[in-house]
Write a protein that holds these residues in place. Structure first.
Motif, PDB file in Angstrom:
ATOM      1  N   ASN A   1       0.843  -1.211   0.000  1.00  0.00           N
ATOM      2  CA  ASN A   1       0.000   0.000   0.000  1.00  0.00           C
ATOM      3  C   ASN A   1       0.873   1.256   0.000  1.00  0.00           C
ATOM      4  OD1 ASN A   1       0.101   1.292   2.969  1.00  0.00           O
ATOM      5  ND2 ASN A   1       0.331  -0.945   3.101  1.00  0.00           N
ATOM      6  N   ASP A   2       0.219   2.384  -0.392  1.00  0.00           N
ATOM      7  CA  ASP A   2       0.889   3.691  -0.249  1.00  0.00           C
ATOM      8  C   ASP A   2      -0.034   4.623   0.546  1.00  0.00           C
ATOM      9  OD1 ASP A   2      -1.026   4.269  -2.193  1.00  0.00           O
ATOM     10  OD2 ASP A   2       0.302   5.583  -3.351  1.00  0.00           O
ATOM     11  N   LEU A   3      -0.667   4.062   1.574  1.00  0.00           N
ATOM     12  CA  LEU A   3      -1.612   4.804   2.405  1.00  0.00           C
ATOM     13  C   LEU A   3      -0.948   5.962   3.149  1.00  0.00           C
ATOM     14  CD1 LEU A   3      -3.572   1.728   3.827  1.00  0.00           C
ATOM     15  CD2 LEU A   3      -4.605   3.605   2.518  1.00  0.00           C
TER      16      LEU A   3
ATOM     17  N   THR B   1       2.104   7.613   2.483  1.00  0.00           N
ATOM     18  CA  THR B   1       2.664   8.645   1.605  1.00  0.00           C
ATOM     19  C   THR B   1       2.361   8.260   0.160  1.00  0.00           C
ATOM     20  OG1 THR B   1       4.471   9.008   3.172  1.00  0.00           O
ATOM     21  CG2 THR B   1       4.772   9.868   0.930  1.00  0.00           C
ATOM     22  N   GLU B   2       1.668   9.100  -0.547  1.00  0.00           N
ATOM     23  CA  GLU B   2       1.305   8.792  -1.925  1.00  0.00           C
ATOM     24  C   GLU B   2       2.555   8.513  -2.778  1.00  0.00           C
ATOM     25  OE1 GLU B   2      -1.446   8.155  -3.439  1.00  0.00           O
ATOM     26  OE2 GLU B   2      -0.360   7.898  -5.327  1.00  0.00           O
ATOM     27  N   GLY B   3       2.496   7.404  -3.456  1.00  0.00           N
ATOM     28  CA  GLY B   3       3.609   7.048  -4.340  1.00  0.00           C
ATOM     29  C   GLY B   3       4.733   6.285  -3.652  1.00  0.00           C
ATOM     30  N   ARG B   4       4.691   6.201  -2.314  1.00  0.00           N
ATOM     31  CA  ARG B   4       5.725   5.438  -1.601  1.00  0.00           C
ATOM     32  C   ARG B   4       5.119   4.115  -1.153  1.00  0.00           C
ATOM     33  NH1 ARG B   4       7.840   4.604   3.618  1.00  0.00           N
ATOM     34  NH2 ARG B   4      10.122   4.339   3.596  1.00  0.00           N
ATOM     35  N   TRP B   5       5.348   3.085  -1.957  1.00  0.00           N
ATOM     36  CA  TRP B   5       4.717   1.786  -1.709  1.00  0.00           C
ATOM     37  C   TRP B   5       5.542   0.971  -0.715  1.00  0.00           C
ATOM     38  CZ3 TRP B   5      -0.056   0.497  -3.374  1.00  0.00           C
ATOM     39  CH2 TRP B   5      -0.639   1.373  -4.294  1.00  0.00           C
ATOM     40  N   VAL B   6       4.848   0.496   0.302  1.00  0.00           N
ATOM     41  CA  VAL B   6       5.526  -0.305   1.336  1.00  0.00           C
ATOM     42  C   VAL B   6       4.690  -1.556   1.639  1.00  0.00           C
ATOM     43  CG1 VAL B   6       6.693   1.642   2.437  1.00  0.00           C
ATOM     44  CG2 VAL B   6       4.396   0.998   3.183  1.00  0.00           C
TER      45      VAL B   6
ATOM     46  N   ASP C   1      -1.369   3.863 -10.985  1.00  0.00           N
ATOM     47  CA  ASP C   1      -1.768   5.138 -11.614  1.00  0.00           C
ATOM     48  C   ASP C   1      -2.586   6.029 -10.681  1.00  0.00           C
ATOM     49  OD1 ASP C   1      -3.995   3.576 -11.499  1.00  0.00           O
ATOM     50  OD2 ASP C   1      -4.476   3.693 -13.633  1.00  0.00           O
ATOM     51  N   ASN C   2      -2.918   5.502  -9.468  1.00  0.00           N
ATOM     52  CA  ASN C   2      -3.653   6.289  -8.467  1.00  0.00           C
ATOM     53  C   ASN C   2      -4.913   6.923  -9.101  1.00  0.00           C
ATOM     54  OD1 ASN C   2      -3.719   7.032  -5.699  1.00  0.00           O
ATOM     55  ND2 ASN C   2      -3.153   9.142  -6.247  1.00  0.00           N
ATOM     56  N   TRP C   3      -5.641   6.078  -9.835  1.00  0.00           N
ATOM     57  CA  TRP C   3      -6.831   6.544 -10.585  1.00  0.00           C
ATOM     58  C   TRP C   3      -7.877   7.050  -9.597  1.00  0.00           C
ATOM     59  CZ3 TRP C   3     -11.511   3.678 -12.745  1.00  0.00           C
ATOM     60  CH2 TRP C   3     -12.018   4.338 -13.898  1.00  0.00           C
TER      61      TRP C   3
ATOM     62  N   GLY D   1      -8.269   8.286  -4.379  1.00  0.00           N
ATOM     63  CA  GLY D   1      -7.219   7.633  -5.161  1.00  0.00           C
ATOM     64  C   GLY D   1      -7.143   6.129  -4.930  1.00  0.00           C
ATOM     65  N   GLU D   2      -6.047   5.534  -5.383  1.00  0.00           N
ATOM     66  CA  GLU D   2      -5.857   4.080  -5.257  1.00  0.00           C
ATOM     67  C   GLU D   2      -4.591   3.843  -4.427  1.00  0.00           C
ATOM     68  OE1 GLU D   2      -7.872   2.445  -9.347  1.00  0.00           O
ATOM     69  OE2 GLU D   2      -5.830   3.214  -9.479  1.00  0.00           O
ATOM     70  N   ASN D   3      -4.773   3.351  -3.232  1.00  0.00           N
ATOM     71  CA  ASN D   3      -3.645   3.237  -2.291  1.00  0.00           C
ATOM     72  C   ASN D   3      -3.393   1.812  -1.790  1.00  0.00           C
ATOM     73  OD1 ASN D   3      -3.412   6.079  -2.455  1.00  0.00           O
ATOM     74  ND2 ASN D   3      -5.022   6.304  -0.898  1.00  0.00           N
ATOM     75  N   CYS D   4      -4.103   0.842  -2.364  1.00  0.00           N
ATOM     76  CA  CYS D   4      -3.889  -0.551  -1.958  1.00  0.00           C
ATOM     77  C   CYS D   4      -3.654  -1.394  -3.209  1.00  0.00           C
ATOM     78  CB  CYS D   4      -5.112  -1.078  -1.204  1.00  0.00           C
ATOM     79  SG  CYS D   4      -5.391  -0.202   0.364  1.00  0.00           S
TER      80      CYS D   4
ATOM     81  N   PHE E   1      -1.816  -4.274  -9.425  1.00  0.00           N
ATOM     82  CA  PHE E   1      -2.589  -3.059  -9.710  1.00  0.00           C
ATOM     83  C   PHE E   1      -2.815  -2.321  -8.404  1.00  0.00           C
ATOM     84  CE2 PHE E   1      -3.506  -5.890 -13.155  1.00  0.00           C
ATOM     85  CZ  PHE E   1      -3.743  -5.104 -14.269  1.00  0.00           C
ATOM     86  N   ASP E   2      -2.780  -0.980  -8.472  1.00  0.00           N
ATOM     87  CA  ASP E   2      -3.284  -0.247  -7.314  1.00  0.00           C
ATOM     88  C   ASP E   2      -4.779  -0.007  -7.533  1.00  0.00           C
ATOM     89  OD1 ASP E   2      -3.188   1.690  -9.291  1.00  0.00           O
ATOM     90  OD2 ASP E   2      -2.330   3.248  -8.003  1.00  0.00           O
ATOM     91  N   GLY E   3      -5.537  -0.079  -6.462  1.00  0.00           N
ATOM     92  CA  GLY E   3      -6.989   0.091  -6.547  1.00  0.00           C
ATOM     93  C   GLY E   3      -7.486   0.797  -5.307  1.00  0.00           C
TER      94      GLY E   3
END
Ligand SMILES: [Ca+2]
Ligand SMILES: [Ca+2]
Length: 258
Positions: free
Chosen positions: A182-184, A186-191, A217-219, A226-229, A243-245
């Protein structure tokens, strides 16, 4: 020895006196003969001394030679023993090397057997055994609820840190599943749920589009937040990729017990 010289002098003087008294010139020759005899005796005495010294020296040299010979023989015996020990150690090393090769071969066979066992569909209480205990849910939940179910079972959402792990999970699913990425925060920082970043694991399988932005793509069309998981696959399949969703979507999920 002094007695001999005294007697000789006495004879010498007696001869001289007798010769002169008798008017015989041969007395001079007799005196010379006596003197030569004296020198000869002295010379013989000196030679005897030299001979004795030479014999003594030879004896000393003989003793030293015998001692050195004994030392040499002792060193030779020690050298032979050292060679025998070295030879025995070489044989042991060869034997140990052979045993090591056998053990390595056995270890390789056991690893192969273990891998086969891990690859089979061994299942214990609904958990699939593959390197770790893996749980594939049959119900669908949002991402946070999915994680809570995993934690309640002493596990967490699965982390994927290798191609083999990815391939195994893909082989077990027929539709999209939540994973522990997830990037819950910080947006764009996937952990991952264990706080590992993708840079740390060096493994990522995001879906790539030939046209348009690839995942993630954080649609925000369906969910303004956005998409954080992340999930394995999407609604269209594509199960080999991530995919992020929206975390609010309900999907099946995969738990992993360490
Ligand atoms: Ca995001
Ligand atoms: Ca997306």
């Amino acid at each position: 020895m002094d007695a001999i010289y005294e007697n000789t002098d006495f004879v010498d003087l007696s001869i001289n006196e007798a010769s002169y008294c008798n008017g015989d010139p041969k007395g001079v020759h007799q005196k010379r003969n006596v003197t030569q005899s004296k020198y000869t005796k002295v010379l013989l005495l000196v030679l005897c001394v030299f001979v004795v010294l030479a014999v003594g020296g030879l004896c000393v040299l003989g003793v030293l030679y015998n001692n050195n010979l004994g030392d040499f023989e002792s060193l030779h015996v020690q050298h032979q023993r050292a060679l025998m020990q070295l030879s025995a150690q070489e044989i042991n090393a060869t034997t140990m090397e052979s045993e090591l090769h056998k053990l390595k071969a056995k270890n390789d066979r056991l690893r192969a057997s273990l891998y086969d066992a891990q690859s089979c569909n061994l299942s214990v209480d609904g958990w699939t055994v593959w390197r770790r205990m893996i749980y594939f849910s049959t119900d669908k939940r949002d991402w946070a609820s999915s994680r809570a179910v995993c934690v309640s079972m002493g596990a967490d959402l699965v982390t994927i840190t290798s191609q083999k792990e990815q391939d195994f999970l893909v082989s077990k699913i027929k539709e999209t599943h939540w994973i522990g990425l997830n990037d819950l925060e910080t947006e764009g920082r996937w952990v991952w749920v264990n706080d590992q970043t993708l840079e740390e694991t060096g493994v990522k399988f995001w879906y790539k589009r030939e046209i348009g932005k690839s995942e993630p793509d954080n649609w925000k069309v369906e969910d303004p937040s956005g998409e954080n998981c992340a999930s394995l696959g999407d609604g269209n399949g594509n199960l080999h990729t991530w995919f992020d969703g929206s975390c609010k979507n309900k999907k099946r999920f995969i738990c992993e017990k360490k």
